[in-house]
Design a protein around this motif. Structure first.
Motif, mmCIF file in Angstrom:
data_model
loop_
_atom_site.group_PDB
_atom_site.id
_atom_site.type_symbol
_atom_site.label_atom_id
_atom_site.label_comp_id
_atom_site.label_asym_id
_atom_site.label_seq_id
_atom_site.Cartn_x
_atom_site.Cartn_y
_atom_site.Cartn_z
ATOM 1 N N SER A 1 2.024 1.845 -3.503
ATOM 2 C CA SER A 1 1.011 2.430 -4.387
ATOM 3 C C SER A 1 0.872 3.936 -4.176
ATOM 4 C CB SER A 1 -0.339 1.748 -4.148
ATOM 5 O OG SER A 1 -0.824 2.023 -2.843
ATOM 6 N N ILE A 2 1.209 4.418 -2.985
ATOM 7 C CA ILE A 2 1.157 5.861 -2.721
ATOM 8 C C ILE A 2 2.396 6.557 -3.267
ATOM 9 C CG2 ILE A 2 1.112 7.611 -0.901
ATOM 10 C CD1 ILE A 2 -0.448 5.662 0.831
ATOM 11 N N TYR B 1 -7.502 12.588 -0.411
ATOM 12 C CA TYR B 1 -7.509 12.763 1.043
ATOM 13 C C TYR B 1 -6.632 13.940 1.469
ATOM 14 C CZ TYR B 1 -9.528 8.073 1.020
ATOM 15 O OH TYR B 1 -10.331 6.986 0.789
ATOM 16 N N ARG B 2 -6.221 14.741 0.514
ATOM 17 C CA ARG B 2 -5.365 15.872 0.827
ATOM 18 C C ARG B 2 -6.207 17.092 1.202
ATOM 19 N NH1 ARG B 2 -1.445 14.896 -4.470
ATOM 20 N NH2 ARG B 2 -0.535 12.925 -3.731
ATOM 21 N N ALA C 1 3.898 11.346 2.249
ATOM 22 C CA ALA C 1 2.925 11.473 1.159
ATOM 23 C C ALA C 1 1.529 11.111 1.645
ATOM 24 C CB ALA C 1 3.313 10.575 -0.018
ATOM 25 N N VAL C 2 0.524 11.801 1.071
ATOM 26 C CA VAL C 2 -0.892 11.533 1.331
ATOM 27 C C VAL C 2 -1.543 11.177 0.009
ATOM 28 C CG1 VAL C 2 -3.073 12.469 2.200
ATOM 29 C CG2 VAL C 2 -0.916 13.149 3.271
ATOM 30 N N ARG C 3 -2.371 10.163 0.019
ATOM 31 C CA ARG C 3 -3.009 9.694 -1.205
ATOM 32 C C ARG C 3 -3.946 10.762 -1.770
ATOM 33 N NH1 ARG C 3 -3.406 4.448 -2.952
ATOM 34 N NH2 ARG C 3 -2.841 3.626 -0.883
ATOM 35 N N ILE D 1 -4.052 5.536 3.654
ATOM 36 C CA ILE D 1 -4.230 6.752 2.855
ATOM 37 C C ILE D 1 -3.031 7.694 2.944
ATOM 38 C CG2 ILE D 1 -6.731 6.660 3.053
ATOM 39 C CD1 ILE D 1 -6.538 8.805 5.213
ATOM 40 N N ALA D 2 -2.068 7.420 3.829
ATOM 41 C CA ALA D 2 -0.892 8.274 3.947
ATOM 42 C C ALA D 2 0.246 7.476 4.555
ATOM 43 C CB ALA D 2 -1.187 9.517 4.789
ATOM 44 N N CYS D 3 1.475 7.910 4.287
ATOM 45 C CA CYS D 3 2.643 7.212 4.826
ATOM 46 C C CYS D 3 3.786 8.194 5.006
ATOM 47 C CB CYS D 3 3.070 6.064 3.889
ATOM 48 S SG CYS D 3 3.674 6.632 2.273
ATOM 49 N N HIS E 1 0.839 -1.208 0.000
ATOM 50 C CA HIS E 1 0.000 0.000 0.000
ATOM 51 C C HIS E 1 0.871 1.253 0.000
ATOM 52 C CE1 HIS E 1 -3.311 -2.715 0.818
ATOM 53 N NE2 HIS E 1 -2.701 -3.144 1.924
ATOM 54 N N ILE E 2 1.975 1.198 0.723
ATOM 55 C CA ILE E 2 2.906 2.325 0.712
ATOM 56 C C ILE E 2 3.475 2.526 -0.685
ATOM 57 C CG2 ILE E 2 5.094 3.171 1.645
ATOM 58 C CD1 ILE E 2 4.460 1.642 4.217
#
Length: 706
Positions: free
Chosen positions: A537-538, A632-633, A627-629, A575-577, A534-535
C-alpha cells in the motif's frame, strides 16, 4: 659640580652617537685608514672615557639579554607558529575536523542542554577549568546551557571539618540547621568558582586581528537578532564583554520539605516541586549560562537542601531540553560485560532499561553471577540472599510479609518484574508518558483525580509517585533513562577525566561517552511476512508515478520472506518501508547476489571476511523500495529508517551501500551518497544486479563508517 657632571654625561652620550654615526656613515667606509677599516671619530680624553663606559654597559646589557635563564621565556618561545603548523595539529587535520564538526555545529545551534557537574570535579581545578571552558565554547556556538552544580563532595568535607554528623538515607541527606549552613557555603563557593572561570575573555589580539565585531555592531546600533540569524534558530544579542559568558543564578527552583519518611525527619532536606521555566528561558534567550545548585526555596522563604539530580531531571523535563549531559567517574560509565567491558556507545531506551534492571537486580542480590541462597524461615521476611527487605519496600506493600513481592530471579534469567517497587514501573511500561499526558494515576494512586492543567510535567510525574532513582544503579544512568522517557531527546554520559569529553561527545561521529536516545530506531524492525500488504500500500502509489519499480505480489512476498525488508511502525500502523539486498561480488568467478536477506547471512561462515577486500571479494548492499507514507514525511522518519538500515548492514559485514534512483537523488546526496553516473551498464554494479531499461536510473554509492 652637578652641572659639570650632567654636562660631561651629555657630551659622552653625544660622542657615542657621533661615533656610531661615523662608523655607519658611507664616507667612513669610503676612505679607509692605512691599516684598513673605517675611520674612528676622535673625541677628548674625558669624553672618550665616558664613551667606553657606556660601551661596556651596552655589552653587559647585551650579554644579560643573551642569556636564557630556565624561568625566563625567550624570544624563540614567543614566535608565532608557522602557517599550517597549528601547534602540531597540522592544517589538514584541523580543516578536516572543522568540516566534520560543521553539521553538529549547525544542528546544536539554538538547542537547550542541561549539563550536570558533580562535586568531585570541583576538587580537581584543572578538570573543572577544562569543563567550564568547553561550556563557554558551547555557549559561543549558540547552545543554550543550563549548568547544574553538585556540591556533595564539598558538603561531606565541610561536615567532617566541623565535626557534624549527618546521615544519608536512600540518597538524601538528613539536613540539620548546621548541615544546611555547610551546604549553602559549598553551593555558593562552587557557583562563584564557575562564574570566575566563565569570565575569562578570549584572546584580544586574535579579535583585533580579525576585527572586533562587538564595537562595529554597537556603532551600527545593534546586532543580529533571531530574525538575522544565519542558522535560522535565533541568535544571542551582542555583549560588551570580550567573548566571556555570563553566568546567572537565582531562585529558579521551588521546593518543599521532604518531611518525615519512614520515621526519619529530614528537616531541611527538600524535594523539587517545580522550576520557574519562564525565568530560565528568558535568561537563556539573552545568551546567559544559567547556574543552578542543589538548593531550592519554599513558599515560607526557607532554603532547602535538594538532591542535585532531582534539580537536573526536573529542569531537563520542564524545559523539554534537547540533551541532558552528565559528567561521571570512569567507574560509573556503563560497560558491556558481555563484550569485554567495552564502553556502551549507544543505548536505545530498551537496552538502557534492561541495563538498569540487571545492575539493580545484581546489586540487590549482592552476588554478581551467583544464584541467590534460599530464604530462611525466620519471622523477618528476607530476600533470597538472606538480607531483609528494605523499609521502603515494606512500606510500599503495606508492611506485611505476606504481601511482599517475590524475590528477584538470578542474573540472566527472565525478569518477572515482581521485585520492582511500584515507583519504578516506568522501566517496563509507558508510565512516564501516560503520567505526563494527564492520564490516570499510576499504580497505587489509580482512580484519583488528575493533577491541575497548570501543573508542569515534572509535577505530574512526582504526583503520580514515579521515582527516577532505582536502588543499586548509578544515579546518572537512571536520570538519563527517566529523562528520555519523559521527553528529553537524548542523554549523554561522559567521563570527566577525559579532556574535552563534552566537545568530543557532541561534535564527533562516535563520541567518547554513552548516549541514551528514544528516537533513533524506535518503532523500526525487520518486516514480518504479514507486513507485505502494508508495504504494498505504500509502494503502489509511488510505482504508478514512476518513482519506484513496480513489484508483483509474489516478488514482494518473496522479498519480505527473505528478510530483506524493514518497516517502521507507529501505533501499530506501518508508516515506512525499505529493502536491503546483499550482494557478494567476486571478480574471479562473477559470483552474483547472495539471494538472501542481510540478517540471514550474518551467521554464515564465508570463505573470505565479509565487508573487507580479501583477494577480489567485496560485500555490498542495495537500498531499495525506500518510502515513507504521506502524512508522516518531513519528520525525520526517513533518516531514522536509513540509520536502521546502516546498522543492519554493518552488523552483516557490509562495507558499501548503493542505490538506483530517478527522483530522490538530492535527499540521498545530503546523507553522504555520491553520484557514480548512469546505472545502466555501469561496471560498478555487482553481478546479478541490472538496471531497468528506459528508466535512466542514476547510481549512488556510500561507504559505511566503522
Amino acid at each position: 659640580a652637578r652641572v659639570r657632571v650632567h654636562s660631561r654625561r651629555a657630551m659622552a652620550e653625544m660622542a657615542t652617537a657621533r661615533a656610531a654615526l661615523a662608523c655607519h656613515h658611507p664616507s667612513s667606509r669610503a676612505a679607509p685608514r692605512n691599516g684598513g677599516g673605517p675611520r674612528r671619530a676622535l673625541a677628548p680624553t674625558g669624553i672618550a672615557r665616558e664613551s667606553r663606559r657606556e660601551t661596556r654597559r651596552a655589552r653587559v646589557a647585551r650579554a644579560a639579554l643573551g642569556r636564557r635563564p630556565a624561568a625566563m621565556v625567550s624570544w624563540e618561545d614567543s614566535k608565532s607558529p608557522k602557517p599550517g603548523d597549528l601547534d602540531g595539529i597540522g592544517a589538514d587535520k584541523f580543516v578536516e575536523f572543522f568540516r566534520q564538526a560543521s553539521p553538529y555545529i549547525v544542528n546544536h545551534h539554538g538547542s537547550v542542554m542541561v549539563v550536570v557537574i558533580p562535586g568531585e570535579v570541583f576538587v580537581a581545578k584543572d578538570i573543572l577549568q577544562g569543563i567550564v571552558q568547553d561550556v563557554a565554547l558551547l555557549q559561543s556556538l549558540g547552545v543554550r546551557v543550563v549548568l547544574v552544580l553538585g556540591s556533595n563532595k564539598q558538603v561531606e568535607e565541610g561536615l567532617v571539618d566541623r565535626g557534624i554528623v549527618s546521615e544519608v538515607v536512600d540518597g538524601y541527606r538528613v539536613t540539620t540547621p548546621e548541615a544546611l549552613e555547610v551546604a549553602m557555603e559549598a553551593a555558593g563557593r562552587n557557583s562563584v568558582l564557575t562564574q570566575a572561570l566563565l569570565s575569562r575573555g578570549i584572546n584580544v589580539a586574535v579579535t583585533r586581528r580579525h576585527g572586533d565585531r562587538g564595537n562595529e555592531e554597537e556603532e551600527r546600533g545593534g546586532g543580529g537578532g533571531p530574525s538575522g540569524s544565519f542558522f535560522g534558530r535565533g541568535s544571542f544579542p551582542p555583549r560588551a564583554s570580550a567573548g566571556s559568558a555570563t553566568g546567572v543564578s537565582g531562585n529558579f527552583i521551588q521546593a518543599k520539605r521532604r518531611g518525615v519518611v519512614k520515621g526519619i525527619d529530614f528537616q531541611y532536606t527538600g524535594d523539587v516541586v517545580s522550576v520557574d521555566v519562564n525565568a530560565v528561558r528568558a535568561r537563556l534567550e539573552m545568551g546567559d549560562v544559567v547556574l543552578l545548585s542543589s538548593l531550592g526555596f519554599n513558599a515560607a522563604g526557607e532554603v532547602l537542601n535538594c538532591q542535585a539530580y532531582d534539580v537536573a531531571v526536573s529542569v531537563a523535563v520542564d524545559l523539554r531540553a534537547d540533551k541532558l549531559v552528565s559528567y561521571l567517574s570512569p567507574a560509573d560509565m556503563p560497560r558491556d560485560d558481555a563484550n569485554g567491558g567495552e564502553r556502551m556507545k549507544y543505548m536505545p531506551l530498551s537496552v538502557a532499561e534492561d541495563y538498569i534492571i540487571d545492575v539493580a537486580r545484581r546489586s540487590t542480590s549482592g552476588r554478581v553471577g551467583e544464584s541467590p541462597v534460599p530464604v530462611d524461615e525466620s519471622p523477618v521476611a528476607r530476600r533470597e540472599d538472606g538480607s531483609p527487605w528494605s523499609a521502603e519496600t515494606m512500606e510500599a506493600v503495606g508492611g506485611t510479609a505476606e504481601a511482599l513481592p517475590p524475590p528477584p530471579p538470578p542474573a540472566g534469567e527472565s525478569d518477572a518484574d515482581g521485585w520492582m517497587l511500584d515507583s519504578w514501573r516506568w522501566l517496563r511500561t509507558d508510565g512516564v508518558a501516560h503520567a505526563m499526558s494527564g492520564g490516570g494515576r499510576f499504580g497505587a494512586n489509580a482512580g484519583q483525580p488528575p493533577f491541575g492543567v497548570s501543573s508542569s510535567p515534572w509535577q505530574r510525574l512526582t504526583e503520580r509517585g514515579l521515582q527516577w532513582r532505582v536502588e543499586g544503579c548509578p544515579q546518572e544512568v537512571c536520570a538519563a533513562v527517566f529523562s528520555c522517557k519523559a521527553g528529553v531527546r537524548r542523554a549523554h554520559l561522559v567521563d570527566y577525566t577525559v579532556p574535552g569529553a563534552l566537545l568530543l561527545e557532541l561534535y564527533t561521529y562516535d563520541g567518547v561517552g554513552a548516549m541514551v536516545s528514544r528516537d533513533r530506531y524506535e518503532g523500526t524492525r525487520p518486516a514480518k511476512p504479514g507486513d507485505w500488504i502494508h508495504i504494498k500500500s505504500i509502494l503502489e502509489p509511488l510505482a504508478r508515478e514512476g518513482t519506484t519499480v513496480r513489484m508483483t505480489d509474489e516478488a514482494l512476498i518473496a522479498e519480505v520472506s527473505k528478510g530483506n525488508f524493514s518497516v517502521m511502525e507507529r501505533d501499530g500502523k506501518v508508516i515506512a518501508c525499505a529493502a536491503l539486498r546483499r550482494y557478494e561480488w567476486n571478480e574471479s568467478n562473477d559470483k552474483g547476489a547472495s539471494d538472501k536477506g542481510v540478517d540471514e547471512t550474518v551467521d554464515e561462515t564465508p570463505t573470505k571476511t565479509p565487508g573487507t577486500r580479501s583477494g577480489e571479494t567485496w560485500t555490498v548492499a542495495e537500498v531499495a523500495a525506500f518510502a515513507v507514507r504521506p502524512g508522516y514525511r518531513n519528520e525525520g522518519r526517513g533518516d531514522q529508517l536509513l540509520q536502521y538500515l546502516e546498522s543492519r548492514a554493518r552488523s552483516a559485514g557490509v562495507e558499501k551501500l548503493f542505490l538506483l534512483t530517478t527522483r530522490t537523488a538530492d535527499w540521498f546526496v545530503e546523507r553522504g551518497f555520491i553520484h557514480a553516473g548512469a546505472a545502466i551498464d555501469s561496471p560498478l554494479l555487482p553481478p546479478g544486479k541490472q538496471a531497468q531499461e528506459g528508466r535512466n536510473s542514476q547510481l549512488y554509492i556510500r561507504t559505511l563508517k566503522d
